[in-house]
Design an enzyme around this catalytic site. Structure first.
Site, short mmCIF file in Angstrom:
data_model
loop_
_atom_site.label_atom_id
_atom_site.label_comp_id
_atom_site.label_asym_id
_atom_site.label_seq_id
_atom_site.Cartn_x
_atom_site.Cartn_y
_atom_site.Cartn_z
N LYS A 11 0.84 -1.30 -0.03
CA LYS A 11 -0.01 -0.10 0.12
C LYS A 11 0.84 1.36 -0.05
O LYS A 11 2.19 1.15 0.30
CB LYS A 11 -0.91 0.25 1.30
CG LYS A 11 -2.03 -1.17 1.14
CD LYS A 11 -2.99 -1.12 2.35
CE LYS A 11 -3.82 -2.24 2.29
NZ LYS A 11 -5.08 -2.25 3.39
N TYR A 51 -12.52 -2.02 -3.84
CA TYR A 51 -13.01 -2.02 -2.57
C TYR A 51 -14.41 -1.93 -2.65
O TYR A 51 -15.21 -1.69 -1.52
CB TYR A 51 -12.40 -1.06 -1.79
CG TYR A 51 -10.97 -1.35 -1.14
CD1 TYR A 51 -10.90 -2.49 -0.31
CD2 TYR A 51 -9.82 -0.68 -1.67
CE1 TYR A 51 -9.52 -2.78 0.06
CE2 TYR A 51 -8.73 -0.81 -1.08
CZ TYR A 51 -8.51 -1.83 -0.22
OH TYR A 51 -7.14 -2.37 0.14
N PHE A 59 -15.68 3.46 6.46
CA PHE A 59 -14.39 4.18 6.16
C PHE A 59 -14.01 4.24 4.64
O PHE A 59 -12.95 4.52 4.34
CB PHE A 59 -13.12 3.19 6.67
CG PHE A 59 -13.31 1.85 6.70
CD1 PHE A 59 -12.93 1.36 5.52
CD2 PHE A 59 -13.66 1.16 7.78
CE1 PHE A 59 -12.87 -0.08 5.21
CE2 PHE A 59 -13.94 -0.17 7.28
CZ PHE A 59 -13.56 -1.12 6.20
N ARG A 87 -2.02 -14.23 4.64
CA ARG A 87 -3.01 -13.64 5.93
C ARG A 87 -2.00 -13.88 7.15
O ARG A 87 -2.10 -12.91 7.88
CB ARG A 87 -4.28 -14.02 6.04
CG ARG A 87 -5.17 -14.06 4.74
CD ARG A 87 -5.66 -12.83 4.61
NE ARG A 87 -6.57 -12.12 5.70
CZ ARG A 87 -7.32 -11.15 5.46
NH1 ARG A 87 -7.09 -10.38 4.29
NH2 ARG A 87 -8.13 -10.63 6.37
N ARG A 104 2.43 -6.13 9.38
CA ARG A 104 1.81 -5.16 9.96
C ARG A 104 2.31 -4.48 11.04
O ARG A 104 2.37 -3.46 11.38
CB ARG A 104 0.18 -5.33 9.96
CG ARG A 104 -0.31 -5.33 8.56
CD ARG A 104 -1.90 -5.87 8.58
NE ARG A 104 -2.65 -5.36 7.21
CZ ARG A 104 -3.69 -5.95 6.91
NH1 ARG A 104 -4.21 -7.03 7.57
NH2 ARG A 104 -4.36 -5.56 5.80
N ASN A 114 -2.12 0.27 6.71
CA ASN A 114 -1.65 -0.82 7.22
C ASN A 114 -0.71 -1.80 6.34
O ASN A 114 -0.55 -3.04 6.40
CB ASN A 114 -2.59 -1.59 7.78
CG ASN A 114 -3.65 -2.29 6.72
OD1 ASN A 114 -3.64 -1.79 5.69
ND2 ASN A 114 -4.86 -2.82 7.48
N HIS A 117 -2.21 -5.42 1.61
CA HIS A 117 -3.63 -5.88 1.58
C HIS A 117 -3.25 -7.52 0.93
O HIS A 117 -2.13 -7.59 0.25
CB HIS A 117 -4.45 -5.41 0.14
CG HIS A 117 -5.42 -6.13 -0.26
ND1 HIS A 117 -6.74 -6.33 0.41
CD2 HIS A 117 -5.48 -7.07 -1.30
CE1 HIS A 117 -7.60 -7.22 -0.29
NE2 HIS A 117 -6.92 -7.76 -1.25
N GLU A 128 -9.63 -10.74 -7.69
CA GLU A 128 -8.63 -9.66 -7.43
C GLU A 128 -7.64 -9.82 -8.60
O GLU A 128 -7.01 -8.87 -9.19
CB GLU A 128 -8.34 -9.72 -5.95
CG GLU A 128 -9.41 -9.26 -5.14
CD GLU A 128 -8.86 -9.17 -3.66
OE1 GLU A 128 -7.98 -9.63 -3.03
OE2 GLU A 128 -9.96 -8.97 -2.94
#
Ligand code: RTP
Ligand code: MG
Length: 140
Positions: A11, A51, A59, A87, A104, A114, A117, A128
């Protein structure tokens, strides 16, 4: 355990701090192989589309603004049980809750900024990956 693929984004908070290599190293050390990677500036339309599942969340607007605030690196990762493996090394969404040794915990600035993704299911990984890559760009 089957070798599968997942989708990752490094990110803007991480690219801004020149952490593309450091984050990728943690992914590789977790047993994931980068089979596609490109640095892009997401458009607002792309970020809103990507998203879309979150569009009713409070948010959403801030998240889209953040995701287009600088370049991101979109990647396809391959490995045994890739979705879960990724993850696990990412850690919890909120870095305050993330385990030691996760990306993170190590690098994230906040629950929003963070650093990474990662797809949350094999089904979403395929959606995705297809959102950002053509099949010919994936080189295993
Ligand atoms: P991701 O989808 O980015 O891998 O992260 P995740 O599953 O851990 O988190 P998710 O609930 O899907 O949320 C997507 C992203 O939205 C931002 N977020 N901000 N301000 C907030 O309360 C809030 N909650 C989530 C984060 O950037 C999160 O990764
Ligand atoms: Mg998510």
């Amino acid at each position: 355990m089957a070798v599968t693929r997942t989708f990752s984004i490094i990110k803007p908070d991480a690219t801004r701090r020149n952490l593309t290599g450091a984050v990728t190293k943690m992914l590789e050390e977790a047993g994931l192989r980068v089979v596609a990677s490109k640095r892009i500036q997401m458009t607002r339309e792309q970020a809103e589309g990507f998203y879309a599942v979150h569009k009713e969340r409070p948010f959403f607007g801030e998240l889209v603004d953040f995701m287009i605030s600088g370049p991101v690196v979109v990647q396809v990762l391959e490995g045994e049980d890739a979705v879960k493996r990724n993850r696990d090394v990412m850690g919890a969404t909120n870095p305050a809750d993330a385990d030691e040794g996760t990306i993170r915990k190590t690098y994230a600035e906040s629950i929003e900024a963070n650093s990474v993704h990662g797809s949350d299911s094999d089904e979403n990984a395929k959606i995705e990956i297809d959102f950002f890559f053509d099949e010919a760009e994936l080189v295993g």
